[in-house]
Design an enzyme around this catalytic site. Structure first.
Site, PDB file in Angstrom:
ATOM      1  N   HIS A 190      35.719 -17.357 -28.238  1.00 43.86           N
ATOM      2  CA  HIS A 190      37.162 -17.457 -27.984  1.00 43.86           C
ATOM      3  C   HIS A 190      37.839 -16.093 -28.159  1.00 43.86           C
ATOM      4  O   HIS A 190      38.613 -15.662 -27.303  1.00 43.86           O
ATOM      5  CB  HIS A 190      37.768 -18.501 -28.942  1.00 43.86           C
ATOM      6  CG  HIS A 190      39.262 -18.599 -28.916  1.00 43.86           C
ATOM      7  ND1 HIS A 190      39.927 -19.766 -28.590  1.00 43.86           N
ATOM      8  CD2 HIS A 190      40.236 -17.685 -29.188  1.00 43.86           C
ATOM      9  CE1 HIS A 190      41.237 -19.547 -28.648  1.00 43.86           C
ATOM     10  NE2 HIS A 190      41.451 -18.300 -29.013  1.00 43.86           N
ATOM     11  N   GLU A 191      37.523 -15.419 -29.263  1.00 47.56           N
ATOM     12  CA  GLU A 191      38.182 -14.135 -29.561  1.00 47.56           C
ATOM     13  C   GLU A 191      37.732 -13.040 -28.600  1.00 47.56           C
ATOM     14  O   GLU A 191      38.535 -12.205 -28.192  1.00 47.56           O
ATOM     15  CB  GLU A 191      37.922 -13.708 -31.010  1.00 47.56           C
ATOM     16  CG  GLU A 191      38.398 -14.683 -32.079  1.00 47.56           C
ATOM     17  CD  GLU A 191      39.850 -15.095 -31.941  1.00 47.56           C
ATOM     18  OE1 GLU A 191      40.651 -14.322 -31.388  1.00 47.56           O
ATOM     19  OE2 GLU A 191      40.187 -16.210 -32.378  1.00 47.56           O
ATOM     20  N   GLN A 240      46.047  -9.646 -29.614  1.00 51.93           N
ATOM     21  CA  GLN A 240      47.021 -10.624 -30.119  1.00 51.93           C
ATOM     22  C   GLN A 240      48.030 -10.012 -31.089  1.00 51.93           C
ATOM     23  O   GLN A 240      49.023 -10.649 -31.419  1.00 51.93           O
ATOM     24  CB  GLN A 240      46.304 -11.781 -30.822  1.00 51.93           C
ATOM     25  CG  GLN A 240      45.466 -12.634 -29.888  1.00 51.93           C
ATOM     26  CD  GLN A 240      44.846 -13.776 -30.663  1.00 51.93           C
ATOM     27  OE1 GLN A 240      43.779 -13.608 -31.241  1.00 51.93           O
ATOM     28  NE2 GLN A 240      45.513 -14.910 -30.698  1.00 51.93           N
ATOM     29  N   GLY A 284      40.497 -16.878 -36.513  1.00 52.70           N
ATOM     30  CA  GLY A 284      40.063 -15.700 -35.772  1.00 52.70           C
ATOM     31  C   GLY A 284      41.272 -15.017 -35.166  1.00 52.70           C
ATOM     32  O   GLY A 284      42.297 -15.676 -34.938  1.00 52.70           O
ATOM     33  N   HIS A 306      39.690 -12.879 -25.489  1.00 55.91           N
ATOM     34  CA  HIS A 306      40.979 -12.170 -25.588  1.00 55.91           C
ATOM     35  C   HIS A 306      40.841 -10.697 -25.199  1.00 55.91           C
ATOM     36  O   HIS A 306      41.783 -10.098 -24.679  1.00 55.91           O
ATOM     37  CB  HIS A 306      41.530 -12.232 -27.023  1.00 55.91           C
ATOM     38  CG  HIS A 306      42.240 -13.503 -27.355  1.00 55.91           C
ATOM     39  ND1 HIS A 306      43.409 -13.888 -26.743  1.00 55.91           N
ATOM     40  CD2 HIS A 306      41.960 -14.479 -28.252  1.00 55.91           C
ATOM     41  CE1 HIS A 306      43.822 -15.051 -27.260  1.00 55.91           C
ATOM     42  NE2 HIS A 306      42.948 -15.434 -28.172  1.00 55.91           N
ATOM     43  N   CYS A 357      45.084 -21.629 -30.524  1.00 53.90           N
ATOM     44  CA  CYS A 357      45.179 -20.180 -30.526  1.00 53.90           C
ATOM     45  C   CYS A 357      46.515 -19.765 -31.131  1.00 53.90           C
ATOM     46  O   CYS A 357      47.532 -20.372 -30.823  1.00 53.90           O
ATOM     47  CB  CYS A 357      45.086 -19.674 -29.087  1.00 53.90           C
ATOM     48  SG  CYS A 357      45.180 -17.893 -28.923  1.00 53.90           S
ATOM     49  N   LEU A 358      46.498 -18.741 -31.993  1.00 51.19           N
ATOM     50  CA  LEU A 358      47.745 -18.285 -32.616  1.00 51.19           C
ATOM     51  C   LEU A 358      48.731 -17.754 -31.574  1.00 51.19           C
ATOM     52  O   LEU A 358      49.929 -17.730 -31.831  1.00 51.19           O
ATOM     53  CB  LEU A 358      47.464 -17.208 -33.664  1.00 51.19           C
ATOM     54  CG  LEU A 358      46.657 -17.659 -34.889  1.00 51.19           C
ATOM     55  CD1 LEU A 358      46.509 -16.513 -35.881  1.00 51.19           C
ATOM     56  CD2 LEU A 358      47.287 -18.863 -35.567  1.00 51.19           C
TER      57      LEU A 358
HETATM   58 CO    CO Z   1      43.136 -17.087 -29.346  1.00 53.07          CO
END
Ligand code: CO
Length: 160
Positions: A131-132, A49, A44, A135, A89-90
């Site tokens: 989660h996304e 991000q 995701g 952000h 998380c990236l």
């Molecule tokens: Co993340």
């Protein structure tokens, strides 16, 4: 190739703005985000991000090819039934933690053409979407984690 914004960049703490233009630039950046997500083995990715403070996100489908895009998503229902699961998380490479999330959610969103859609998600898709969506509100999984399972030392060294 889009560059992933990494913690503790304060950009990740912004509240993203609603998408109003469903134009070709949006379609293009969505495809670039999908590419960046799979490049880094993500499942995701949210627009903040990649340095875009707008309310949209992509979710991978496990085949490393296809994806779903959620624009201006809102969760309209959270199941009382919650599950503790390990997340990464990236934007926080090598850091993992246990987060409690609703097992089932209902989501209202707009598709790439601006049409309103509704979907019921469960399993991994429900977790990833929660989660996304965080952000988009400047929230990171480490804010919700009940325990950091890997990379506590990295996190300590990065904390602003
Ligand atoms: Co993340």
């Amino acid at each position: 190739m889009l560059k992933i914004v990494k913690y503790p960049d304060p950009f990740l703490r912004r509240t993203a703005k609603k998408v109003t233009d469903f134009n070709d630039d949006l379609k293009k950046v969505v495809l670039e985000m999908v590419e960046a997500m799979y490049q880094d083995d993500g499942i995701g990715l949210a627009a903040p991000q990649v340095g875009i403070s707008q309310r949209f996100l992509v979710i991978g489908k496990g085949d490393n090819k296809s994806h779903e895009v959620y624009i201006n998503p809102e969760i309209t229902f959270f199941s009382k039934n919650k599950e503790l699961g390990e997340e990464g998380c990236l934007s926080l490479p090598q850091i993992f933690g246990l987060v409690r999330r609703a097992k089932k959610i209902h989501v209202k969103y707009q598709d790439i053409n601006g049409l309103t859609q509704k979907v019921k998600l469960s399993g991994l898709d429900a977790i990833v979407l929660q989660h996304e969506l965080d952000h988009l509100d400047g929230i990171l999984f480490i804010d919700r984690a009940e325990e950091i399972t890997k990379g506590q030392d990295i996190l300590d060294s990065l904390k602003p």
